[in-house]
Design a protein around this motif. Sequence first.
Motif, PDB file in Angstrom:
ATOM      1  N   VAL A 247      51.698  66.908  50.515  1.00  0.00           N
ATOM      2  CA  VAL A 247      50.467  66.108  50.544  1.00  0.00           C
ATOM      3  C   VAL A 247      50.447  65.146  49.360  1.00  0.00           C
ATOM      4  CG1 VAL A 247      47.946  66.206  50.299  1.00  0.00           C
ATOM      5  CG2 VAL A 247      49.125  67.789  51.834  1.00  0.00           C
ATOM      6  N   ALA A 248      50.816  65.696  48.185  1.00  0.00           N
ATOM      7  CA  ALA A 248      50.803  64.863  46.985  1.00  0.00           C
ATOM      8  C   ALA A 248      51.766  63.693  47.138  1.00  0.00           C
ATOM      9  CB  ALA A 248      51.174  65.704  45.765  1.00  0.00           C
ATOM     10  N   LEU A 249      52.981  64.006  47.640  1.00  0.00           N
ATOM     11  CA  LEU A 249      53.975  62.943  47.784  1.00  0.00           C
ATOM     12  C   LEU A 249      53.547  61.904  48.806  1.00  0.00           C
ATOM     13  CD1 LEU A 249      57.319  64.934  47.646  1.00  0.00           C
ATOM     14  CD2 LEU A 249      56.475  63.234  46.002  1.00  0.00           C
ATOM     15  N   SER A 250      52.970  62.374  49.928  1.00  0.00           N
ATOM     16  CA  SER A 250      52.618  61.391  50.944  1.00  0.00           C
ATOM     17  C   SER A 250      51.460  60.536  50.471  1.00  0.00           C
ATOM     18  CB  SER A 250      52.325  62.047  52.290  1.00  0.00           C
ATOM     19  OG  SER A 250      51.354  63.032  52.124  1.00  0.00           O
ATOM     20  N   SER A 251      50.572  61.119  49.623  1.00  0.00           N
ATOM     21  CA  SER A 251      49.491  60.254  49.154  1.00  0.00           C
ATOM     22  C   SER A 251      50.013  59.258  48.119  1.00  0.00           C
ATOM     23  CB  SER A 251      48.302  61.063  48.627  1.00  0.00           C
ATOM     24  OG  SER A 251      48.686  61.760  47.470  1.00  0.00           O
ATOM     25  N   VAL A 252      51.066  59.663  47.397  1.00  0.00           N
ATOM     26  CA  VAL A 252      51.657  58.705  46.459  1.00  0.00           C
ATOM     27  C   VAL A 252      52.263  57.529  47.226  1.00  0.00           C
ATOM     28  CG1 VAL A 252      53.605  58.343  44.878  1.00  0.00           C
ATOM     29  CG2 VAL A 252      52.077  60.279  44.548  1.00  0.00           C
ATOM     30  N   SER A 253      52.954  57.829  48.333  1.00  0.00           N
ATOM     31  CA  SER A 253      53.576  56.712  49.036  1.00  0.00           C
ATOM     32  C   SER A 253      52.516  55.835  49.697  1.00  0.00           C
ATOM     33  CB  SER A 253      54.606  57.199  50.053  1.00  0.00           C
ATOM     34  OG  SER A 253      53.985  58.010  51.001  1.00  0.00           O
ATOM     35  N   ALA A 254      51.372  56.458  50.113  1.00  0.00           N
ATOM     36  CA  ALA A 254      50.290  55.650  50.682  1.00  0.00           C
ATOM     37  C   ALA A 254      49.785  54.665  49.626  1.00  0.00           C
ATOM     38  CB  ALA A 254      49.148  56.543  51.151  1.00  0.00           C
ATOM     39  N   VAL A 255      49.719  55.168  48.391  1.00  0.00           N
ATOM     40  CA  VAL A 255      49.233  54.329  47.302  1.00  0.00           C
ATOM     41  C   VAL A 255      50.193  53.174  47.043  1.00  0.00           C
ATOM     42  CG1 VAL A 255      48.928  54.326  44.792  1.00  0.00           C
ATOM     43  CG2 VAL A 255      47.818  56.072  46.187  1.00  0.00           C
ATOM     44  N   GLN A 256      51.510  53.472  47.136  1.00  0.00           N
ATOM     45  CA  GLN A 256      52.469  52.405  46.861  1.00  0.00           C
ATOM     46  C   GLN A 256      52.412  51.284  47.889  1.00  0.00           C
ATOM     47  OE1 GLN A 256      55.891  54.855  46.498  1.00  0.00           O
ATOM     48  NE2 GLN A 256      55.825  54.899  44.265  1.00  0.00           N
ATOM     49  N   ALA A 257      51.984  51.626  49.111  1.00  0.00           N
ATOM     50  CA  ALA A 257      51.910  50.602  50.137  1.00  0.00           C
ATOM     51  C   ALA A 257      50.677  49.721  49.957  1.00  0.00           C
ATOM     52  CB  ALA A 257      51.878  51.263  51.519  1.00  0.00           C
ATOM     53  N   ALA A 258      49.795  50.123  49.023  1.00  0.00           N
ATOM     54  CA  ALA A 258      48.553  49.398  48.846  1.00  0.00           C
ATOM     55  C   ALA A 258      48.791  48.045  48.191  1.00  0.00           C
ATOM     56  CB  ALA A 258      47.614  50.228  47.984  1.00  0.00           C
ATOM     57  N   ASP A 259      47.842  47.148  48.406  1.00  0.00           N
ATOM     58  CA  ASP A 259      47.975  45.789  47.936  1.00  0.00           C
ATOM     59  C   ASP A 259      46.884  45.519  46.894  1.00  0.00           C
ATOM     60  OD1 ASP A 259      47.832  43.079  47.579  1.00  0.00           O
ATOM     61  OD2 ASP A 259      48.087  42.579  49.702  1.00  0.00           O
ATOM     62  N   ALA A 260      47.311  45.467  45.618  1.00  0.00           N
ATOM     63  CA  ALA A 260      46.342  45.305  44.529  1.00  0.00           C
ATOM     64  C   ALA A 260      45.630  43.960  44.597  1.00  0.00           C
ATOM     65  CB  ALA A 260      47.043  45.462  43.179  1.00  0.00           C
ATOM     66  N   ASN A 261      46.328  42.930  45.091  1.00  0.00           N
ATOM     67  CA  ASN A 261      45.667  41.619  45.179  1.00  0.00           C
ATOM     68  C   ASN A 261      44.567  41.623  46.221  1.00  0.00           C
ATOM     69  OD1 ASN A 261      47.010  40.249  43.165  1.00  0.00           O
ATOM     70  ND2 ASN A 261      48.762  39.820  44.503  1.00  0.00           N
ATOM     71  N   ALA A 262      44.861  42.274  47.358  1.00  0.00           N
ATOM     72  CA  ALA A 262      43.819  42.408  48.382  1.00  0.00           C
ATOM     73  C   ALA A 262      42.661  43.220  47.818  1.00  0.00           C
ATOM     74  CB  ALA A 262      44.395  43.078  49.634  1.00  0.00           C
ATOM     75  N   GLY A 263      43.003  44.241  47.035  1.00  0.00           N
ATOM     76  CA  GLY A 263      41.978  45.078  46.419  1.00  0.00           C
ATOM     77  C   GLY A 263      41.104  44.282  45.470  1.00  0.00           C
ATOM     78  N   LYS A 264      41.723  43.367  44.763  1.00  0.00           N
ATOM     79  CA  LYS A 264      40.969  42.534  43.825  1.00  0.00           C
ATOM     80  C   LYS A 264      39.912  41.721  44.585  1.00  0.00           C
ATOM     81  CE  LYS A 264      41.564  39.157  40.157  1.00  0.00           C
ATOM     82  NZ  LYS A 264      42.461  38.250  39.461  1.00  0.00           N
ATOM     83  N   GLU A 265      40.315  41.170  45.713  1.00  0.00           N
ATOM     84  CA  GLU A 265      39.357  40.403  46.511  1.00  0.00           C
ATOM     85  C   GLU A 265      38.236  41.278  47.038  1.00  0.00           C
ATOM     86  OE1 GLU A 265      40.520  37.688  49.668  1.00  0.00           O
ATOM     87  OE2 GLU A 265      41.943  36.825  48.214  1.00  0.00           O
ATOM     88  N   LYS A 266      38.613  42.468  47.494  1.00  0.00           N
ATOM     89  CA  LYS A 266      37.605  43.370  48.057  1.00  0.00           C
ATOM     90  C   LYS A 266      36.676  43.917  46.977  1.00  0.00           C
ATOM     91  CE  LYS A 266      40.717  44.692  51.811  1.00  0.00           C
ATOM     92  NZ  LYS A 266      41.703  45.672  52.292  1.00  0.00           N
ATOM     93  N   SER A 267      37.077  43.798  45.712  1.00  0.00           N
ATOM     94  CA  SER A 267      36.288  44.408  44.642  1.00  0.00           C
ATOM     95  C   SER A 267      35.138  43.532  44.163  1.00  0.00           C
ATOM     96  CB  SER A 267      37.191  44.745  43.446  1.00  0.00           C
ATOM     97  OG  SER A 267      37.533  43.550  42.765  1.00  0.00           O
ATOM     98  N   ALA A 268      34.964  42.356  44.777  1.00  0.00           N
ATOM     99  CA  ALA A 268      33.883  41.462  44.322  1.00  0.00           C
ATOM    100  C   ALA A 268      32.540  42.197  44.336  1.00  0.00           C
ATOM    101  CB  ALA A 268      33.830  40.221  45.200  1.00  0.00           C
ATOM    102  N   THR A 269      32.315  42.968  45.378  1.00  0.00           N
ATOM    103  CA  THR A 269      31.056  43.720  45.510  1.00  0.00           C
ATOM    104  C   THR A 269      30.915  44.788  44.424  1.00  0.00           C
ATOM    105  OG1 THR A 269      31.448  43.582  47.879  1.00  0.00           O
ATOM    106  CG2 THR A 269      29.692  45.056  47.175  1.00  0.00           C
ATOM    107  N   CYS A 270      32.014  45.348  44.020  1.00  0.00           N
ATOM    108  CA  CYS A 270      31.973  46.469  43.073  1.00  0.00           C
ATOM    109  C   CYS A 270      31.648  45.992  41.665  1.00  0.00           C
ATOM    110  CB  CYS A 270      33.320  47.199  43.050  1.00  0.00           C
ATOM    111  SG  CYS A 270      34.150  47.319  44.652  1.00  0.00           S
ATOM    112  N   SER A 271      31.947  44.722  41.385  1.00  0.00           N
ATOM    113  CA  SER A 271      31.879  44.255  40.005  1.00  0.00           C
ATOM    114  C   SER A 271      30.456  44.239  39.452  1.00  0.00           C
ATOM    115  CB  SER A 271      32.544  42.886  39.870  1.00  0.00           C
ATOM    116  OG  SER A 271      31.866  41.953  40.668  1.00  0.00           O
ATOM    117  N   ALA A 272      29.457  44.168  40.331  1.00  0.00           N
ATOM    118  CA  ALA A 272      28.066  44.156  39.844  1.00  0.00           C
ATOM    119  C   ALA A 272      27.798  45.393  39.003  1.00  0.00           C
ATOM    120  CB  ALA A 272      27.090  44.128  41.006  1.00  0.00           C
ATOM    121  N   CYS A 273      28.329  46.497  39.432  1.00  0.00           N
ATOM    122  CA  CYS A 273      28.046  47.743  38.725  1.00  0.00           C
ATOM    123  C   CYS A 273      29.225  48.185  37.861  1.00  0.00           C
ATOM    124  CB  CYS A 273      27.691  48.836  39.715  1.00  0.00           C
ATOM    125  SG  CYS A 273      26.227  48.420  40.695  1.00  0.00           S
ATOM    126  N   HIS A 274      30.446  48.031  38.382  1.00  0.00           N
ATOM    127  CA  HIS A 274      31.605  48.542  37.645  1.00  0.00           C
ATOM    128  C   HIS A 274      32.244  47.479  36.754  1.00  0.00           C
ATOM    129  CE1 HIS A 274      31.405  52.412  39.620  1.00  0.00           C
ATOM    130  NE2 HIS A 274      31.304  51.808  40.790  1.00  0.00           N
TER     131      HIS A 274
END
Length: 318
Positions: free
Chosen positions: A10-37
């Motif tokens: 489980v740990a390994l598969s969640s690590v590989s899921a994380v590696q497939a993630a796109d930090a730039n896309a995450g940055k765009e999606k985080s606009a809403t989060c920035s008000a509080c975080h």
Amino acid sequence: MKKIIFSLFVALSSVSAVQAADANAGKEKSATCSACHGPTGVSASPMFPNLAGQNDAYIIKQLKDFKSGARTDAMMAPMAANLSEADMADLAAHFSGLPSANEQAAASASTASSTDATPVSAPAAGNVDIVSSSPAAAIYPGDVAAGKSKAVACAACHGADGNSLIPMYPSLAGQSANYIAKQLADFKSGNRNDPVMAGMVAALTPEDIKDLASFFAVQSTKVGTGESNEAGHNLYYGGDAAKGVTACIACHGVTGKGMKQAGFPSITGQSKDYLKKQLASFRDGSRGNDNNGIMRNIAIKLSDADIEAVAQYITSLK
Ligand code: HEC
Ligand code: HEC
Ligand code: HEC
């Protein structure tokens, strides 16, 4: 032993899921989060945790738990409700990759003499870039004077100074430029539907949108003159835990002025008719341009009586 191998898997598969993630896309999606975080994942308020440099697997687990209800928080529940697993992985990749609060503090201490504005998170499509690290001092690159002459076309419905005199039409005065620009872009793309506004925005260029947004943003909002009421007051300030309704104050603020950087609009100075129409439209989905379904998720839990009471209450906000 089987158990250990299983959890390793489980740990390994969640690590590989994380590696497939796109930090730039995450940055765009985080606009809403920035008000509080905070735009750099470091919160300006002691109420909100820092996310910068946090472990990605931990962030994903918390978001899943907020979504499933295993971890309860009135503010985070609607934030997580419509995030997909990919969104969560992207957001986690973005926040975990940011320098931690301590690293950011050390870096800013060593460049204390620099006047460069710290970069803020990427605005979502259609938003006006904010050229400042602090929301209060946000400078919008639009041209206010040019916006004023372009706004002649809007005056019949929205008022010359953006304070509408007709209940059907929203006021725009003092609204955040980001939010106005997003709405204009949404009317243009059809993401928000209104036959009247569709005609108005069809010929607007991105530059017109910035200028108009800047002009209306610097006009003064008229304070509310409506009557208050207890049920509306309670819903606005406390939400409804039994129904899972987040308090409006969490995003629209104590006086209804919203949170500019997060795209949470000001709702002060709007007519009761307009407020009711928007809440009903979010509820039945005919307005669906709210990122991550933030408002639809809340409105769907409101009864007609709730909408009546809270809309009435909002008209009393000063
Ligand atoms: C309106 C304010 C607000 C917004 C906007 C917001 N959060 Fe939060 N967030 C909170 C609060 C408050 C907590 C702490 C909850 C608690 O006390 O359990 C929190 C907690 C978290 C946590 C858990 C942190 C930890 O250390 O346990 C994560 C992860 C998180 N938020 C991610 C996000 C993401 C991603 C977004 C944008 C999609 C977002 N938040 C938007 C207010 C907000
Ligand atoms: C003929 C009337 C009319 C004119 C002229 C008009 N609008 Fe509108 N506008 C509306 C109506 C009606 C709505 C509300 C739509 C709805 O109910 O969702 C609206 C909504 C908006 C909104 C969204 C406000 C919010 O709080 O979400 C913005 C922004 C806006 N108009 C900007 C403009 C600009 C800029 C112009 C001029 C270029 C303009 N409008 C011209 C009728 C008009
Ligand atoms: C988690 C954050 C959040 C909470 C809590 C929240 N809102 Fe909103 N609200 C938003 C966002 C974001 C938008 C703008 C969506 C968009 O981009 O068009 C919005 C839009 C609105 C609008 C339309 C404004 C306009 O000018 O058209 C109204 C009205 C509104 N909210 C009322 C409420 C009420 C009433 C409550 C409490 C019952 C509430 N909101 C709670 C985030 C929130």
